[in-house]
Design a protein around this motif. Structure first.
Motif, PDB file in Angstrom:
ATOM      1  N   GLU A  74      30.398  68.163 -20.118  1.00  0.00           N
ATOM      2  CA  GLU A  74      28.957  67.803 -20.871  1.00  0.00           C
ATOM      3  C   GLU A  74      29.332  66.573 -21.801  1.00  0.00           C
ATOM      4  N   ASP A  75      30.376  66.449 -22.495  1.00  0.00           N
ATOM      5  CA  ASP A  75      30.435  65.525 -23.385  1.00  0.00           C
ATOM      6  C   ASP A  75      32.037  65.068 -23.879  1.00  0.00           C
ATOM      7  N   VAL A  76      32.233  63.726 -24.035  1.00  0.00           N
ATOM      8  CA  VAL A  76      33.807  63.471 -24.301  1.00  0.00           C
ATOM      9  C   VAL A  76      33.622  62.730 -25.513  1.00  0.00           C
ATOM     10  N   ARG A  77      34.032  63.235 -26.767  1.00  0.00           N
ATOM     11  CA  ARG A  77      33.945  62.290 -28.014  1.00  0.00           C
ATOM     12  C   ARG A  77      35.328  61.889 -28.698  1.00  0.00           C
ATOM     13  N   VAL A  78      35.398  60.639 -29.076  1.00  0.00           N
ATOM     14  CA  VAL A  78      36.596  60.259 -29.662  1.00  0.00           C
ATOM     15  C   VAL A  78      36.518  60.883 -31.127  1.00  0.00           C
ATOM     16  N   ASN A  79      37.893  61.338 -31.420  1.00  0.00           N
ATOM     17  CA  ASN A  79      38.195  62.335 -32.474  1.00  0.00           C
ATOM     18  C   ASN A  79      39.102  61.416 -33.822  1.00  0.00           C
ATOM     19  N   GLU A  80      39.200  60.308 -33.309  1.00  0.00           N
ATOM     20  CA  GLU A  80      40.197  59.482 -34.508  1.00  0.00           C
ATOM     21  C   GLU A  80      39.736  58.038 -34.235  1.00  0.00           C
ATOM     22  N   ASP A  81      40.303  57.144 -35.445  1.00  0.00           N
ATOM     23  CA  ASP A  81      39.506  56.042 -35.720  1.00  0.00           C
ATOM     24  C   ASP A  81      40.206  54.734 -35.153  1.00  0.00           C
ATOM     25  N   ARG A  82      41.213  55.028 -34.020  1.00  0.00           N
ATOM     26  CA  ARG A  82      41.718  53.963 -33.352  1.00  0.00           C
ATOM     27  C   ARG A  82      42.083  54.246 -31.852  1.00  0.00           C
ATOM     28  N   GLY A  83      42.332  53.252 -31.333  1.00  0.00           N
ATOM     29  CA  GLY A  83      42.815  53.707 -29.860  1.00  0.00           C
ATOM     30  C   GLY A  83      44.043  52.751 -29.706  1.00  0.00           C
ATOM     31  N   ARG A  84      44.940  52.662 -28.651  1.00  0.00           N
ATOM     32  CA  ARG A  84      46.111  51.845 -28.471  1.00  0.00           C
ATOM     33  C   ARG A  84      46.156  51.452 -27.200  1.00  0.00           C
ATOM     34  N   VAL A  85      46.315  50.183 -26.688  1.00  0.00           N
ATOM     35  CA  VAL A  85      46.564  49.492 -25.542  1.00  0.00           C
ATOM     36  C   VAL A  85      48.008  49.243 -25.397  1.00  0.00           C
ATOM     37  N   ILE A  86      48.899  49.482 -24.523  1.00  0.00           N
ATOM     38  CA  ILE A  86      50.405  49.332 -24.705  1.00  0.00           C
ATOM     39  C   ILE A  86      51.000  48.848 -23.381  1.00  0.00           C
ATOM     40  N   THR A  87      51.890  47.874 -23.301  1.00  0.00           N
ATOM     41  CA  THR A  87      52.741  47.642 -22.144  1.00  0.00           C
ATOM     42  C   THR A  87      54.243  48.168 -22.487  1.00  0.00           C
ATOM     43  N   ALA A  88      55.043  48.559 -21.409  1.00  0.00           N
ATOM     44  CA  ALA A  88      56.192  49.103 -21.597  1.00  0.00           C
ATOM     45  C   ALA A  88      57.056  48.629 -20.341  1.00  0.00           C
ATOM     46  N   PRO A  89      58.410  48.451 -20.994  1.00  0.00           N
ATOM     47  CA  PRO A  89      59.384  47.813 -19.768  1.00  0.00           C
ATOM     48  C   PRO A  89      59.178  48.841 -18.737  1.00  0.00           C
ATOM     49  N   GLY A  90      59.218  47.853 -17.286  1.00  0.00           N
ATOM     50  CA  GLY A  90      59.347  48.751 -16.130  1.00  0.00           C
ATOM     51  C   GLY A  90      57.819  49.411 -15.653  1.00  0.00           C
ATOM     52  N   PHE A  91      56.752  49.186 -16.365  1.00  0.00           N
ATOM     53  CA  PHE A  91      55.627  49.905 -16.195  1.00  0.00           C
ATOM     54  C   PHE A  91      54.433  49.122 -16.183  1.00  0.00           C
ATOM     55  N   GLY A  92      53.634  49.385 -15.247  1.00  0.00           N
ATOM     56  CA  GLY A  92      52.475  48.628 -15.038  1.00  0.00           C
ATOM     57  C   GLY A  92      52.396  47.796 -13.819  1.00  0.00           C
ATOM     58  N   LEU A  93      51.020  47.320 -13.496  1.00  0.00           N
ATOM     59  CA  LEU A  93      50.857  46.593 -12.136  1.00  0.00           C
ATOM     60  C   LEU A  93      51.839  45.120 -12.265  1.00  0.00           C
ATOM     61  N   LEU A  94      51.826  44.633 -13.398  1.00  0.00           N
ATOM     62  CA  LEU A  94      52.447  43.433 -13.491  1.00  0.00           C
ATOM     63  C   LEU A  94      53.748  43.475 -14.308  1.00  0.00           C
ATOM     64  N   LYS A  95      54.612  44.693 -14.157  1.00  0.00           N
ATOM     65  CA  LYS A  95      55.703  44.657 -14.916  1.00  0.00           C
ATOM     66  C   LYS A  95      57.009  43.689 -14.525  1.00  0.00           C
ATOM     67  N   ASP A  96      56.771  43.218 -13.532  1.00  0.00           N
ATOM     68  CA  ASP A  96      57.879  42.199 -13.320  1.00  0.00           C
ATOM     69  C   ASP A  96      57.441  40.659 -13.642  1.00  0.00           C
ATOM     70  N   ASP A  97      56.306  40.325 -14.534  1.00  0.00           N
ATOM     71  CA  ASP A  97      55.904  38.969 -14.698  1.00  0.00           C
ATOM     72  C   ASP A  97      56.461  38.777 -16.029  1.00  0.00           C
ATOM     73  N   GLU A  98      57.376  37.718 -15.909  1.00  0.00           N
ATOM     74  CA  GLU A  98      58.237  37.222 -17.014  1.00  0.00           C
ATOM     75  C   GLU A  98      57.176  36.618 -18.171  1.00  0.00           C
ATOM     76  N   ASP A  99      56.027  36.375 -17.746  1.00  0.00           N
ATOM     77  CA  ASP A  99      55.382  35.708 -18.792  1.00  0.00           C
ATOM     78  C   ASP A  99      54.272  36.880 -19.629  1.00  0.00           C
ATOM     79  N   ILE A 100      54.491  38.158 -19.268  1.00  0.00           N
ATOM     80  CA  ILE A 100      54.024  39.090 -20.029  1.00  0.00           C
ATOM     81  C   ILE A 100      54.795  39.921 -20.747  1.00  0.00           C
ATOM     82  N   ALA A 101      54.628  39.974 -22.107  1.00  0.00           N
ATOM     83  CA  ALA A 101      55.365  40.813 -23.013  1.00  0.00           C
ATOM     84  C   ALA A 101      55.628  42.294 -22.745  1.00  0.00           C
TER      85      ALA A 101
END
Length: 302
Positions: A82-109
């Protein structure tokens, strides 16, 4: 009407879906609840300087599991979101080694972090406002046989990362074990189809749901299905995109056959006219897709 609150902190959470899960709460058939969740990274990331050196062993905490009275193997568990409400004042977007669609792109941290502060109905990404459109990333039920972590999607649901699993839609899950054992978490304040870098704007949420059991349905389901009101969408996960889209198409055929009295061949031909393949995510251990049929052409036969 008051709702029972099932909380990550006070009641419990899991990091895997299994056949032998123990419930933290038992809901009546048709009961309305509020489920409180924590962000997928367990509050470990709070500033841009907090980096994720690897994907943790325990990630995507799912509040629950919640047993639903009367749910038995072969039934369908209906979850009205019925409803989804955020319950904190921040989100976070991250990359991590070996994870993600472009995990092997050397120009992406890898790793990298951007905190997305909540400002009214938006989050702030480096000065750019993005509208908050919360998504439940991980939601599912007890598995049929194997134990599957909350990082991985499969037939039980799990880490589906599907933008349609949000307020105003209804999700359906096959019941494999007594009580169903529903758990959810890993919400995002905003996320694009594909979840390319490996996350959305990860955030805690309060989720209002109503759970119901569809007993002895005319047509069973093998994997999750979502009804957005505008469309019915089968959801499938597999090791390759080709395998996932084939499963999603097979699931749509069963629904079309039951709704229209078609043969499987007729349903297959019709699906190629009215269905539409959509990508949910391409970064988890399995990829997840959906096959969408407009509501004018498909009503759920249960």
């Amino acid at each position: 009407m008051s709702r029972e609150v099932v909380s990550y902190d006070d009641d419990g959470h899991v990091y895997e879906f299994a056949p032998d899960m123990e419930s933290v709460y038992t809901a009546a058939d048709g009961e309305s609840l509020t489920v409180e969740t924590i962000d997928s990274l367990n509050k470990e990331i709070q500033t841009d300087d907090d980096l994720l050196s690897s994907i943790p062993e325990e990630v995507n905490a799912a509040t629950g599991p919640i047993a639903v009275e009367g749910a038995a193997p072969g039934d369908i568990l209906e979850v009205k979101i019925e409803d989804v409400r955020v319950n904190e004042d921040r989100g976070r977007v991250i990359t991590a080694p070996g994870f993600g669609l472009l995990k092997d792109d050397e120009d992406i941290a890898h790793p990298a972090t951007r905190i997305t502060d909540v400002e009214d109905e938006t989050i702030d990404f480096d000065g750019i406002d993005v509208t908050i459109d919360p998504v439940i990333g991980t939601i599912g039920v007890a598995t049929a046989e194997e134990t599957i972590t909350t990082l991985t999607p499969h037939d039980h649901g799990g880490n589906l990362d599907t933008t349609d699993i949000t307020g105003g839609t209804t999700a359906y899950f096959p019941v494999f074990q007594e009580g169903g054992m529903l758990a959810m978490g890993d919400s995002k304040a905003a996320m694009a189809d594909g979840e390319m870098c490996g996350t959305g704007a990860e955030i805690g949420t309060d989720i209002d749901i109503t759970v119901s059991v569809i007993s002895d349905p005319e047509v069973g389901i093998d994997r999750p299905v979502v009804d957005t009101g505008d469309a019915v969408k089968s959801i499938a996960s597999a090791e390759t995109m080709e395998e996932a889209v084939a499963l999603a198409n097979q699931d749509v055929l069963s629904l079309l056959q039951a709704d229209h009295g078609m043969s499987k061949t007729e349903a297959y031909l019709f699906s190629s006219l009215v269905g539409g393949l959509e990508i949910s995510q391409v970064v988890d251990p399995l990829v997840t897709v959906r096959n969408a049929v407009p509501a004018e052409h498909l009503s759920l036969p249960f």
